[in-house]
Design an enzyme around this catalytic site. Sequence first.
Site, PDB file in Angstrom:
ATOM      1  N   ILE A 180      16.969  -6.628  33.186  1.00 17.01           N
ATOM      2  CA  ILE A 180      16.918  -5.769  34.370  1.00 17.01           C
ATOM      3  C   ILE A 180      16.545  -6.669  35.534  1.00 17.01           C
ATOM      4  O   ILE A 180      15.425  -7.157  35.625  1.00 17.01           O
ATOM      5  CB  ILE A 180      15.921  -4.617  34.185  1.00 17.01           C
ATOM      6  CG1 ILE A 180      16.357  -3.733  33.000  1.00 17.01           C
ATOM      7  CG2 ILE A 180      15.824  -3.783  35.463  1.00 17.01           C
ATOM      8  CD1 ILE A 180      15.439  -2.566  32.718  1.00 17.01           C
ATOM      9  N   THR A 239      11.773  -2.449  42.678  1.00 20.88           N
ATOM     10  CA  THR A 239      12.672  -3.051  43.659  1.00 20.88           C
ATOM     11  C   THR A 239      13.228  -1.992  44.606  1.00 20.88           C
ATOM     12  O   THR A 239      13.523  -2.283  45.770  1.00 20.88           O
ATOM     13  CB  THR A 239      13.822  -3.797  42.950  1.00 20.88           C
ATOM     14  OG1 THR A 239      13.271  -4.795  42.091  1.00 20.88           O
ATOM     15  CG2 THR A 239      14.768  -4.461  43.940  1.00 20.88           C
ATOM     16  N   TYR A 283       7.934  -0.370  30.478  1.00 18.62           N
ATOM     17  CA  TYR A 283       8.056  -1.421  31.485  1.00 18.62           C
ATOM     18  C   TYR A 283       6.707  -2.095  31.644  1.00 18.62           C
ATOM     19  O   TYR A 283       5.739  -1.483  32.096  1.00 18.62           O
ATOM     20  CB  TYR A 283       8.545  -0.814  32.808  1.00 18.62           C
ATOM     21  CG  TYR A 283       8.671  -1.776  33.963  1.00 18.62           C
ATOM     22  CD1 TYR A 283       8.724  -3.160  33.796  1.00 18.62           C
ATOM     23  CD2 TYR A 283       8.768  -1.290  35.266  1.00 18.62           C
ATOM     24  CE1 TYR A 283       8.854  -4.014  34.872  1.00 18.62           C
ATOM     25  CE2 TYR A 283       8.901  -2.137  36.357  1.00 18.62           C
ATOM     26  CZ  TYR A 283       8.940  -3.500  36.156  1.00 18.62           C
ATOM     27  OH  TYR A 283       9.056  -4.346  37.227  1.00 18.62           O
ATOM     28  N   LYS A 292      11.252  -3.181  28.977  1.00 18.22           N
ATOM     29  CA  LYS A 292      11.494  -4.206  29.978  1.00 18.22           C
ATOM     30  C   LYS A 292      10.212  -5.019  30.085  1.00 18.22           C
ATOM     31  O   LYS A 292       9.172  -4.496  30.495  1.00 18.22           O
ATOM     32  CB  LYS A 292      11.840  -3.582  31.332  1.00 18.22           C
ATOM     33  CG  LYS A 292      11.959  -4.611  32.465  1.00 18.22           C
ATOM     34  CD  LYS A 292      12.142  -3.931  33.820  1.00 18.22           C
ATOM     35  CE  LYS A 292      12.170  -4.971  34.941  1.00 18.22           C
ATOM     36  NZ  LYS A 292      12.287  -4.342  36.289  1.00 18.22           N
TER      37      LYS A 292
END
Length: 297
Positions: free
Chosen positions: A204, A46, A134, A162
């Site tokens: 998250i 992001t 992740y 995540k």
Amino acid sequence: MNIRGSICALATPFGAGGALDLAAFGRLLDYQIEGGTQALVVAGSTGEAHMLEHDEFGRLLAFAVKHVAGRVPVIAGTGEAGTAKTVAATRHARELGADAALVVAPYYVRPTQEGMRRHFLEVAEQGGLPVLLYNVPGRTACDIDPATVAQLREHPAIIGIKEARGDAERIHALAELVRPDFVYLSGDDATAGEAMLAGAAGTISVVANLVPKAFRALCDAATGGDQAATARCRMALDPLLLALECAPNPIAVKAGLPELGLGSAMPRLPLVELEEGPARARLRTELATLASLANAA
């Protein structure tokens, strides 16, 4: 390290000429902490990590660490396609004061499960920071299997994952791997409530950039096991989540930043700004609606 609850995957504001806008970034950091965000991810997907130059990554992370001043954990996105580059980025993040590293599965190169296992172990051994795995197959073209995660959680420096796959099967497979020294964090806003009710310790989030208080309320309800409150929070957030689906992340969420005085909507190429039109108008409307609800509460 207590990394759980409402965690924001921060956008990176850019100013005139595309330079880092650290003043806007400081406002975004304060907005998050005042809104109840419990940890912050700097230079994740992001945050347009792969559009940042090496020195910009350093300036952004050092600024965040200094500005946050220990109020919440600061997690650095350090994942690269190659293992040696990931180790180097993780060491750099440690030197700059990050509390942990968020390490995405090696993208584009499509490693095997054994390759990913060895990659993450090398980063855990050599990077010098606690590691959050992740998994985001839609961006990386590879998927960390829960069996591989089960092996990796045995390393003391690998403290959680995540997981951005939001299907029920994956949610429950990851929930079974939770233990005191290994957390499961949702990486999918749309199914975050379901994941946290199932056992995820937090999320998250992308949408938390714009509505940290509302997202914190969702996380508190869901991690507390309150299904009714989770449903109410999710119902309030749903229109904004749907509005953000109009363009790939972070294009849409960055379009919301100027509405809140938190920076420019402009991403870096090859991403382009969300143009004025129905999608941006809808985003503006949903932000205003949530703000009105928050003021009335």
